[in-house]
Write an enzyme that holds these catalytic residues in place. Structure first.
Site, mmCIF file in Angstrom:
data_model
loop_
_atom_site.group_PDB
_atom_site.id
_atom_site.type_symbol
_atom_site.label_atom_id
_atom_site.label_comp_id
_atom_site.label_asym_id
_atom_site.label_seq_id
_atom_site.Cartn_x
_atom_site.Cartn_y
_atom_site.Cartn_z
ATOM 1 N N GLY A 1 -40.761 -101.459 -120.500
ATOM 2 C CA GLY A 1 -41.922 -100.990 -121.265
ATOM 3 C C GLY A 1 -42.199 -101.865 -122.479
ATOM 4 O O GLY A 1 -41.285 -102.420 -123.078
ATOM 5 N N ASP B 1 -31.068 -100.695 -119.666
ATOM 6 C CA ASP B 1 -30.888 -101.018 -118.250
ATOM 7 C C ASP B 1 -31.098 -102.508 -117.982
ATOM 8 O O ASP B 1 -30.330 -103.120 -117.231
ATOM 9 C CB ASP B 1 -31.854 -100.186 -117.387
ATOM 10 C CG ASP B 1 -31.438 -98.714 -117.347
ATOM 11 O OD1 ASP B 1 -30.222 -98.445 -117.379
ATOM 12 O OD2 ASP B 1 -32.320 -97.843 -117.286
ATOM 13 N N THR C 1 -36.916 -101.761 -127.247
ATOM 14 C CA THR C 1 -37.435 -100.486 -126.738
ATOM 15 C C THR C 1 -37.931 -99.637 -127.894
ATOM 16 O O THR C 1 -37.281 -99.542 -128.941
ATOM 17 C CB THR C 1 -36.423 -99.665 -125.894
ATOM 18 O OG1 THR C 1 -37.067 -98.444 -125.513
ATOM 19 C CG2 THR C 1 -35.122 -99.301 -126.589
ATOM 20 N N ILE C 2 -39.101 -99.039 -127.677
ATOM 21 C CA ILE C 2 -39.625 -98.130 -128.706
ATOM 22 C C ILE C 2 -38.719 -96.907 -128.821
ATOM 23 O O ILE C 2 -38.727 -96.214 -129.831
ATOM 24 C CB ILE C 2 -41.064 -97.663 -128.383
ATOM 25 C CG1 ILE C 2 -41.107 -96.922 -127.035
ATOM 26 C CG2 ILE C 2 -42.035 -98.814 -128.427
ATOM 27 C CD1 ILE C 2 -42.334 -96.052 -126.865
ATOM 28 N N ARG D 1 -37.965 -91.311 -123.586
ATOM 29 C CA ARG D 1 -37.010 -91.064 -122.499
ATOM 30 C C ARG D 1 -36.059 -89.931 -122.874
ATOM 31 O O ARG D 1 -36.458 -88.994 -123.527
ATOM 32 C CB ARG D 1 -36.220 -92.319 -122.155
ATOM 33 C CG ARG D 1 -37.013 -93.365 -121.462
ATOM 34 C CD ARG D 1 -36.072 -94.379 -120.865
ATOM 35 N NE ARG D 1 -36.841 -95.517 -120.388
ATOM 36 C CZ ARG D 1 -37.420 -95.578 -119.201
ATOM 37 N NH1 ARG D 1 -37.317 -94.582 -118.365
ATOM 38 N NH2 ARG D 1 -38.105 -96.633 -118.849
HETATM 39 P P1 FBP Z 1 -38.237 -98.956 -121.889
HETATM 40 O O1 FBP Z 1 -36.991 -98.164 -121.761
HETATM 41 O O2 FBP Z 1 -38.471 -99.894 -120.775
HETATM 42 O O3 FBP Z 1 -38.328 -99.636 -123.228
HETATM 43 O O4 FBP Z 1 -39.433 -97.919 -121.807
HETATM 44 C C1 FBP Z 1 -39.976 -97.219 -122.837
HETATM 45 C C2 FBP Z 1 -40.934 -96.159 -122.351
HETATM 46 O O5 FBP Z 1 -42.107 -96.244 -123.120
HETATM 47 C C3 FBP Z 1 -40.371 -94.736 -122.374
HETATM 48 O O6 FBP Z 1 -40.478 -94.142 -123.647
HETATM 49 C C4 FBP Z 1 -41.192 -94.052 -121.317
HETATM 50 O O7 FBP Z 1 -40.536 -92.934 -120.767
HETATM 51 C C5 FBP Z 1 -41.368 -95.122 -120.277
HETATM 52 O O8 FBP Z 1 -41.299 -96.348 -120.980
HETATM 53 C C6 FBP Z 1 -42.665 -95.032 -119.543
HETATM 54 O O9 FBP Z 1 -42.663 -95.962 -118.522
HETATM 55 P P2 FBP Z 1 -43.934 -96.656 -117.873
HETATM 56 O O10 FBP Z 1 -44.362 -97.743 -118.809
HETATM 57 O O11 FBP Z 1 -43.405 -97.250 -116.620
HETATM 58 O O12 FBP Z 1 -44.995 -95.627 -117.697
#
Ligand code: FBP
Length: 550
Positions: free
Chosen positions: A80, A175, A202-203, A251
């Site tokens: 993300g 991950d 990661t945010i 998450r």
């Molecule tokens: P990362 O763990 O890849 O940094 O993702 C952050 C995030 O924004 C989460 O907060 C959220 O649950 C997820 O990505 C949403 O995923 P997607 O971008 O695939 O909709």
């Protein structure tokens, strides 16, 4: 037609602040510290990573010898988006050039799949300049392909060799950095001559530990959400007619909700980790919210703000159990589920394989939630919690509870609710000064680890509550952060996710104040991120970081 906004043009001129060690350096030398152990499950992790387990921590010192032969380096953005990604890349580029102007940087496009499919572009000075201090990951794009199979590693190596790339930087969350560790181990084992360095992105703020104070992106994203929450709280206070239920990304961990709660002081901030520790059921949570609504209604205040971490559902004990069973069942029945088109048939298929307790809970859920719980897992096996509408579920259940309380004469107010979900709004915002500086310093640190020959490390910058000149760049072995977790029906070595620590100051501060915030309108309005103006405002840090370092 304009290509850049006025703010972008001004932000291009911003020079991120750097740790003193990186300013005007001729060369750097790596200093090896203590040997490390993984955070848990040492025997298991050591066995899986014979080449990269136990590496020492790395710090840097200035050296008069100019570093290294010219080298080519690759970079990947993974997962993300998070504000600051472009600054990691510009810091990496500037760091590499500072160490040898002949160094070159290549970006693999669209995330880890770019490496396997050999889609790339060279990142030259002109390209880098157009992305400095901007939000987004669009300079090379991102993706969620999981690098885990030997065939992928070998294919990637062929592509790296063709470009004479000697080191690859993977900018990602827990991950993606776990996979960076696996790749580093494999390339070392086969003597591939390619170093792998990770960067904490990661945010969500859940990639942190003893050596990583925070991931980049958390600061900016929580500032954006807090601005929006503050605006909503003021709207609620002005109109006095709505309860706003706001789900926040993050998450599993509730760091984002906690930070936004501390910044804006809403009536209710739910923290998933507390729900789990206290063993609260869904009904308990609903009852607690309803009680606060009743108390406020007694004072004539039929409005308020509730913050809900997106991972809440995973932490409610009975739901956690159900999700664990669903994960196993979905892994076993993946092929059948793939073939089944109708949602009711999918529900029936998984329900048939659940235990008696789990099936009765599953069948009692509203159909939309039951469907959302069996949506595809992400490539790392995580439930896509951002797609589960917990905020709507809570509104419906609270409404029912208030109806019952009204019938008993306990509740005399009026309940009208609005639901919101904040996540994507903050992931590509122009980085705050903090994230612009921090991400840039991380990129520079990655360059330093590469030119001093390291592999299997994550770039880290510590002492973040001090002025940037006093920040301390480090290399932290990826294996040091690992433990064993159950993923897609198997035990795997993964970087441990940091959940909210209920004994630490950030949560304690919320706990001490929340009873007052619940019944009064103590809202704070942080306003938009400021890039120009007094440093106390432009360079303010998260409440979490400040409290953790107090
Ligand atoms: P990362 O763990 O890849 O940094 O993702 C952050 C995030 O924004 C989460 O907060 C959220 O649950 C997820 O990505 C949403 O995923 P997607 O971008 O695939 O909709």
């Amino acid at each position: 037609m304009e290509k850049f906004s006025l703010l972008q043009k001004e932000r291009f001129k911003y020079k991120p602040k750097l740790p003193a060690i990186f300013v005007h350096q001729k060369g750097l030398q790596a200093i090896e510290g203590e040997k490390t152990e993984s955070v848990a499950d040492q025997t298991f992790v050591r066995k899986l990573f014979p080449e990269t387990y136990g590496l020492p921590l790395i710090t840097f010192e200035k050296s008069n010898t100019l570093s290294t032969e010219p080298m080519n380096v690759g970079v990947i953005l993974s997962g993300g988006q998070a504000p600051g990604g472009h600054n990691v890349i510009s810091g990496l580029y500037d760091g590499l050039k500072a160490m040898n102007p002949k160094n070159r940087l290549y970006g693999f496009l669209g995330g880890p799949s770019g490496l396997i499919e050999n889609v790339y572009k060279e990142l030259t000075g002109d390209i880098i300049d157009a992305y400095r201090n901007t939000g987004g990951f669009d300079i090379i794009g991102s993706g969620r392909t999981k690098l885990e199979k030997v065939e992928q590693f070998d294919k990637g190596l062929k592509n790296l060799k063709a470009l004479k790339i000697k080191a690859l930087v993977i900018i990602g969350g827990d991950d993606s950095n776990t996979n960076a560790g696996i790749l580093a181990e494999y390339y070392k084992k086969i003597d591939a001559g390619v170093q792998i360095i990770g960067c904490p992105k990661t945010i969500d703020g859940d990639l942190k530990n003893e050596r990583i104070e925070i991931s980049f992106g958390f600061d900016t994203a929580t500032k954006v959400y807090s601005e929006l929450i503050g605006n909503i709280a003021r709207d609620a206070l002005s109109a006095k007619k709505y309860w706003h239920f706001i789900k926040l990304m993050g998450r599993s961990a509730s760091h984002i909700a906690l930070e936004c709660g501390l910044k804006t002081q809403p009536n209710i901030t739910l923290i998933s980790e507390e729900v789990e520790e206290k063993g609260l059921t869904l009904l308990d949570i609903v009852e607690n919210i309803a009680n606060i609504i009743v108390t406020r209604a007694d004072k004539g205040e039929n409005f308020g703000v509730v913050l809900i971490p997106e991972g809440l559902i995973e932490f409610i004990p009975e739901m956690k159990q159900l999700i664990q069973e669903l994960n196993e069942v979905m892994a076993q029945k993946a092929a059948d589920l793939e073939k089944t088109e109708k949602q009711e048939e999918k529900r029936a298929l998984v329900a048939a394989a659940l235990s008696e307790k789990a099936v009765s809970l599953y069948n009692s859920l509203p159909k939309n939630i039951a469907d959302q719980l069996i949506m595809d897992r992400d490539p790392h096996g995580n439930v896509q919690v951002s797609r589960i509408e917990t905020e709507k579920l809570l509104i419906d259940m609270v409404r029912e509870k208030l109806k019952a309380l009204k019938e008993k004469g306990v509740y005399k107010g009026k309940f009208s609710a609005q639901n919101h979900f904040f996540g994507y709004e903050g992931r590509c915002a122009a980085p705050s000064n903090f994230d612009a500086d921090y991400a840039y310093a991380l990129g520079y640190t990655a360059a330093a680890l590469i030119t001093t020959g390291k592999t299997g490390y994550m770039a880290s910058v510590r002492n973040l509550t001090a002025p940037a000149s006093e920040w301390v760049p480090e290399g932290v072995p990826l294996t040091m952060m690992m433990n064993i977790e159950r993923r897609q029906g198997e035990d795997k070595a993964v970087i441990r996710k940091a959940l909210v620590d209920l004994k630490a100051k950030p949560f304690k501060t919320l706990e001490q104040n929340r009873d007052l915030w619940a019944v009064t309108a103590s809202y704070l309005y942080p306003g938009p991120i400021q890039y120009f103006g007094p440093e106390s405002v432009t360079d303010q840090q998260t409440e979490t970081l400040k409290l953790e370092h107090k």
